[in-house]
Design a protein around this motif. Sequence first.
Motif, PDB file in Angstrom:
ATOM      1  N   MET A   1      59.665  71.202  24.672  1.00  0.00           N
ATOM      2  CA  MET A   1      58.494  70.117  23.972  1.00  0.00           C
ATOM      3  C   MET A   1      59.927  69.094  23.709  1.00  0.00           C
ATOM      4  N   ILE A   2      59.505  67.919  24.290  1.00  0.00           N
ATOM      5  CA  ILE A   2      60.301  66.793  24.796  1.00  0.00           C
ATOM      6  C   ILE A   2      59.948  65.967  22.918  1.00  0.00           C
ATOM      7  N   HIS A   3      60.847  65.697  22.421  1.00  0.00           N
ATOM      8  CA  HIS A   3      61.737  64.465  21.647  1.00  0.00           C
ATOM      9  C   HIS A   3      61.491  63.064  21.858  1.00  0.00           C
ATOM     10  N   LEU A   4      60.702  62.441  20.664  1.00  0.00           N
ATOM     11  CA  LEU A   4      60.645  60.938  21.146  1.00  0.00           C
ATOM     12  C   LEU A   4      61.386  60.587  20.051  1.00  0.00           C
ATOM     13  N   ALA A   5      62.203  59.661  20.972  1.00  0.00           N
ATOM     14  CA  ALA A   5      63.074  58.512  20.390  1.00  0.00           C
ATOM     15  C   ALA A   5      62.986  57.482  20.053  1.00  0.00           C
TER      16      ALA A   5
ATOM     17  N   LEU B   1      69.583  64.054  16.623  1.00  0.00           N
ATOM     18  CA  LEU B   1      69.281  64.731  17.067  1.00  0.00           C
ATOM     19  C   LEU B   1      70.325  65.812  17.789  1.00  0.00           C
ATOM     20  N   VAL B   2      71.735  65.283  17.786  1.00  0.00           N
ATOM     21  CA  VAL B   2      72.568  65.950  17.869  1.00  0.00           C
ATOM     22  C   VAL B   2      72.413  67.343  16.222  1.00  0.00           C
TER      23      VAL B   2
ATOM     24  N   ILE C   1      69.456  69.968  19.782  1.00  0.00           N
ATOM     25  CA  ILE C   1      68.258  68.442  20.945  1.00  0.00           C
ATOM     26  C   ILE C   1      69.042  68.475  22.476  1.00  0.00           C
ATOM     27  N   PRO C   2      69.082  69.016  23.683  1.00  0.00           N
ATOM     28  CA  PRO C   2      70.197  68.240  24.407  1.00  0.00           C
ATOM     29  C   PRO C   2      69.465  67.411  25.101  1.00  0.00           C
ATOM     30  N   PRO C   3      69.981  66.534  25.695  1.00  0.00           N
ATOM     31  CA  PRO C   3      69.574  65.215  26.621  1.00  0.00           C
ATOM     32  C   PRO C   3      68.394  65.331  27.329  1.00  0.00           C
TER      33      PRO C   3
ATOM     34  N   GLU D   1      55.959  64.963  22.628  1.00  0.00           N
ATOM     35  CA  GLU D   1      55.313  65.728  21.591  1.00  0.00           C
ATOM     36  C   GLU D   1      55.770  65.435  19.798  1.00  0.00           C
ATOM     37  N   ALA D   2      57.024  65.222  20.050  1.00  0.00           N
ATOM     38  CA  ALA D   2      57.647  65.119  18.432  1.00  0.00           C
ATOM     39  C   ALA D   2      58.724  63.970  18.561  1.00  0.00           C
ATOM     40  N   PRO D   3      58.320  62.921  17.262  1.00  0.00           N
ATOM     41  CA  PRO D   3      59.521  62.863  16.148  1.00  0.00           C
ATOM     42  C   PRO D   3      60.767  62.706  17.210  1.00  0.00           C
ATOM     43  N   ALA D   4      62.060  62.006  16.889  1.00  0.00           N
ATOM     44  CA  ALA D   4      63.326  62.493  16.928  1.00  0.00           C
ATOM     45  C   ALA D   4      63.777  62.675  15.637  1.00  0.00           C
TER      46      ALA D   4
END
Length: 492
Positions: free
Chosen positions: A1-5, A23-24, A28-30, A47-50
């Motif tokens: 899953m990709i986290h949106l920041a 995120l850290v 959640i890796p880069p 798909e999801a906010p950070a």
Amino acid sequence: MIHLATLPGPADFTAWRQAARGLVAAGIPPEAVEWQVAGEAAGLFAEAPAPVSMAPLGVPRAFVEQATVAIRHSDRERFALLYGLLWRLVQGERHLMQMATDPAIIRLSTLVKAVRRDAHKMHAFVRFREVQAEDGPRHVAWFEPDHHIEEAEADFFVRRFASLRWSIVTPRRSVAWDGQALAFGPGGRRADVPPDDAMEPLWRAYYVSIFNPARLKPGAMRAEMPRKYWRNLPEAAEIPRLMAEAPRRVAEMVARGASAPNPRPQDARYLDAHLSAPARVPADMSLFTALDAHPDPERALADLRQDLLSRPDLPDFAARATQPVFGEGAVGAKLLFVGEQPGDEEDIAGRPFVGPAGRLLDRALEQAGVARAETYMTNAVKHFKYTPTGKRRLHQSPDAGDITYYRPFLAREISAVGPRMVVALGASALLAVTGRKLPVLKTRGQVVTGLTGHPVFATVHPSYLLRLPDPALQAEGFSAFVADLRSAHAKA
């Protein structure tokens, strides 16, 4: 899953740090993070906010210092680069910032250097133009930064011009200072800023006066002053001519041989020559630096005369004058006197202060213990402006436009002479050397800073004494004038 920041602004380090901490903390890796600025379209797979966390992270100070600058870069991958470095630091690479050959560190250093260079260009190449607003004058400038530096560099201009009201407009952002607080707004267009103002000729004259043809390096000059900035710089109009004339001027300098330097030091504060400056400035701030002493002042004055004689755009009244009247006196004089303009006798003789006002000035100088031969005499306007009435020529006072036209020549003249003190005789002279309409009788006896950076002593014009209505007032006024001359000489 990709986290949106999502960040609220393109250079908001505080928001980036808060998001990165979350995120850290979430592990959640880069490669699982997509960064964007509010208003930009989200990626297809975000798909999801950070997650957000305020837990502090222990990282080297060098990372924070460089990241604070690098985030202002326009590179779209800057957020990811910084998060990748942060991830590696907290995962155990404690000495990462010292690894100069690491590709990510090299890239970080490149971004930092580019941002700092862009900031330097902003400091150097912003030029304010004066506009009249409903609530008074405001100074406006246009600049096109490569990176997101507007907010970070605003404090530099606040410190430099704290007592003025100014705005800097860029394509992305505008910065405004009302004398008390900063405000930021959307960007604008170059057309929102006036193309020039009354100070443009003075800027051009200043640049010409400091241009050294013997040190011309076109490649280095283009690197330091890229062409993208030229259209915003009044002095840039002089560059092609100066470059074309450089070989001839160098040959002439060699033929003349070395010359002795000005024996009297320049006694004025040096202001950054590249900084913008508005048309009217407070008394404690020079518009220009004390212009660099010319290696051959006599030659500089001769060149100035030739420049004025060859001008195709002289004011209309100059064509009616017998001749231009240049200054005369001692180069390196302690006192340089500036009057309004030549009168009837000066116009005929071609010399300043030889008419009735000049003779009264000579008498006052003698009583004050000042030798005229050790001073320099000139005028703000170099041609006699008059109204013909029969066989007589009635003096006509120059207006602000006339004074503005001749001001660059006066600035170069003051620079070449290098006085310790400029004495402004009357309102026109005071306006010419300070750029401000100061009341002479209230400013009399005071020392203010002139446009060239030299100290300026204000007093009346000797013709004012000749117009006093009775002998008693004339005697009283003359005594006060002598006292002014003594004071100016002592202060110099």
